[in-house]
Scaffold this active site. Structure first.
Site, short mmCIF file in Angstrom:
data_model
loop_
_atom_site.label_atom_id
_atom_site.label_comp_id
_atom_site.label_asym_id
_atom_site.label_seq_id
_atom_site.Cartn_x
_atom_site.Cartn_y
_atom_site.Cartn_z
N LYS A 130 0.80 -1.23 0.00
CA LYS A 130 0.00 0.00 0.00
C LYS A 130 0.84 1.28 0.00
CE LYS A 130 -4.46 -1.28 1.98
NZ LYS A 130 -5.42 -0.89 3.02
N ASN B 231 -4.75 2.21 -2.04
CA ASN B 231 -5.27 0.84 -2.14
C ASN B 231 -5.90 0.58 -3.51
OD1 ASN B 231 -7.65 2.28 -1.95
ND2 ASN B 231 -8.60 0.96 -0.44
N ASP C 182 -10.17 3.97 1.36
CA ASP C 182 -10.57 3.62 2.73
C ASP C 182 -11.20 4.81 3.45
OD1 ASP C 182 -9.77 0.98 2.67
OD2 ASP C 182 -7.74 1.41 3.36
N ALA D 191 -2.71 4.19 15.78
CA ALA D 191 -2.02 5.24 15.02
C ALA D 191 -1.26 4.64 13.84
CB ALA D 191 -1.07 6.01 15.94
N GLY D 192 -1.73 3.49 13.34
CA GLY D 192 -1.08 2.83 12.20
C GLY D 192 -1.70 3.27 10.88
N ALA E 289 -4.29 2.07 9.18
CA ALA E 289 -5.75 2.19 9.17
C ALA E 289 -6.18 3.48 9.87
CB ALA E 289 -6.37 0.97 9.86
N ASN F 245 -2.91 5.85 21.43
CA ASN F 245 -2.16 4.68 20.94
C ASN F 245 -1.28 4.11 22.03
OD1 ASN F 245 -1.66 2.98 18.67
ND2 ASN F 245 0.41 3.82 18.58
N VAL G 8 2.70 5.84 22.48
CA VAL G 8 2.14 7.19 22.46
C VAL G 8 2.86 8.10 21.46
CG1 VAL G 8 3.51 8.07 24.40
CG2 VAL G 8 1.27 9.07 23.91
P1 ATR Z 1 -2.87 -1.13 10.30
O1 ATR Z 1 -2.37 -0.79 8.93
O2 ATR Z 1 -3.89 -2.22 10.33
O3 ATR Z 1 -3.30 0.07 11.08
P2 ATR Z 1 -0.40 -1.14 11.80
O4 ATR Z 1 0.08 0.01 10.99
O5 ATR Z 1 0.55 -2.24 12.12
O6 ATR Z 1 -1.63 -1.83 11.07
O7 ATR Z 1 -1.04 -0.59 13.17
C1 ATR Z 1 -1.56 -1.41 14.13
C2 ATR Z 1 -2.15 -0.54 15.23
O8 ATR Z 1 -2.79 -1.38 16.21
C3 ATR Z 1 -1.10 0.28 16.00
O9 ATR Z 1 -1.68 1.48 16.42
C4 ATR Z 1 -0.80 -0.65 17.18
O10 ATR Z 1 -0.28 0.02 18.32
P3 ATR Z 1 1.32 0.29 18.41
O11 ATR Z 1 1.60 1.47 17.53
O12 ATR Z 1 1.57 0.58 19.85
O13 ATR Z 1 1.99 -0.97 17.94
C5 ATR Z 1 -2.19 -1.15 17.49
N1 ATR Z 1 -2.24 -2.40 18.25
C6 ATR Z 1 -1.94 -3.64 17.81
N2 ATR Z 1 -2.16 -4.56 18.79
C7 ATR Z 1 -2.59 -3.87 19.89
C8 ATR Z 1 -2.99 -4.23 21.22
N3 ATR Z 1 -3.01 -5.51 21.62
N4 ATR Z 1 -3.41 -3.25 22.05
C9 ATR Z 1 -3.42 -1.97 21.66
N5 ATR Z 1 -3.06 -1.56 20.42
C10 ATR Z 1 -2.65 -2.49 19.54
#
Ligand code: ATR
Length: 262
Positions: free
Chosen positions: A47, A68, A84, A110-111, A113, A133, A136
């Protein structure tokens, strides 16, 4: 859902999956264009990198930093969109969720999505946007980008009960964009006591159709929405970009639900 839409409209088109290795993405895109493919969806892990092969970016893609949907245009150029964000907004509207204009919203995660969701909420006029997040620093970074690039008041906070509780009472919409709660993963750690109307709760996860977060929110009387609508609408918007035809959204949704619950 695309093939169901093509069939319903009598279009001689087909949507097929191609596994493409990261290092062959450029070759694949050039090949698709050479053989007259009209468009492709790109997903994990392409992506972000697909943006390199795009001549023109749709409105939200630049901020999101990911596409996407690619559309091979008749002049030979490649258009890149991120459907999206618009898909998320269309799903909220379809569910007749309360307007977020001028209202505080809280986004968990904060990823990638989360970037699409905050871009959508910014476009809908939500303000301030609070991003909570686990890490943080990522929330703070995304909030800074929202402020600097889109002029939206935003704040990053840790995904901890006390911090979320402090902002939630003034919030109209809570959106989970983390992967916590997805099938096969542990649920999001979130105290359900924090959820109470008029807060509306959206989880962009669609498997399972009701995450623990949504179940807790519904049990406490909050309006809830899962990720099926966003998934349908991001596809429907891509369909329209490629075909120029209004998408048969209900047919697409039915095909998607059948695929998700065979
Ligand atoms: P996507 O593209 O699906 O957003 P990503 O960029 O890997 O995937 O982001 C995953 C998000 O889910 C992040 O915000 C992650 O938090 P971190 O930045 O601290 O890694 C969050 N996340 C994943 N598992 C988690 C959990 N068990 N509890 C809280 N936040 C979670």
């Amino acid at each position: 859902m695309h093939n169901a839409a093509f069939r319903a409209l009598g279009l001689n088109w087909v949507y097929v999956p191609f596994p493409v290795r990261a290092e062959r993405l450029g070759d694949a895109i050039r090949g698709f264009r050479a053989i007259g493919v009209r468009g492709v969806n790109v997903t994990v892990p392409h992506k972000r990198s697909a943006m390199e092969w795009v001549d023109l970016l749709g409105p939200e893609a630049e901020f999101i930093g990911a596409v996407n949907t690619l559309t091979f245009q008749s002049d030979g150029t490649v258009r890149g969109d991120n459907t999206d964000a618009r898909g998320f907004l269309a799903a909220l509207q379809e569910a007749e969720f309360p307007s977020v204009e001028g209202q505080q919203v809280v986004v968990l995660g904060a990823g990638g999505a989360a970037r699409a969701v905050v871009a959508a909420l910014a476009q809908a006029g939500a303000q301030p946007i609070v991003i909570a997040n686990r890490t943080v620093e990522k929330a703070e970074q995304l909030a800074e980008e929202l402020q600097a690039r889109l002029g939206i008041k935003a704040m990053g906070i840790p995904l901890l009960e006390a911090a979320v509780q402090a902002v939630l009472h003034e919030t109209v919409l809570l959106v989970n964009t983390t992967s916590a709660g997805m099938e096969g993963k542990p649920p999001l750690e979130f105290n359900p006591e924090l959820l109470r109307p008029p807060l509306a709760v959206c989880d962009i996860i669609y498997t399972p159709p009701e995450t623990e977060l949504l179940r807790a929110a519904a049990a406490r009387g909050c309006r809830t929405l899962n990720g099926v609508g966003m998934l349908v609408h991001q596809g429907a918007i891509a369909f329209e970009l490629w075909t120029g035809i209004a998408p048969p959204v209900e047919i697409m949704r039915e095909a998607l639900l059948n695929a998700l619950n065979p």
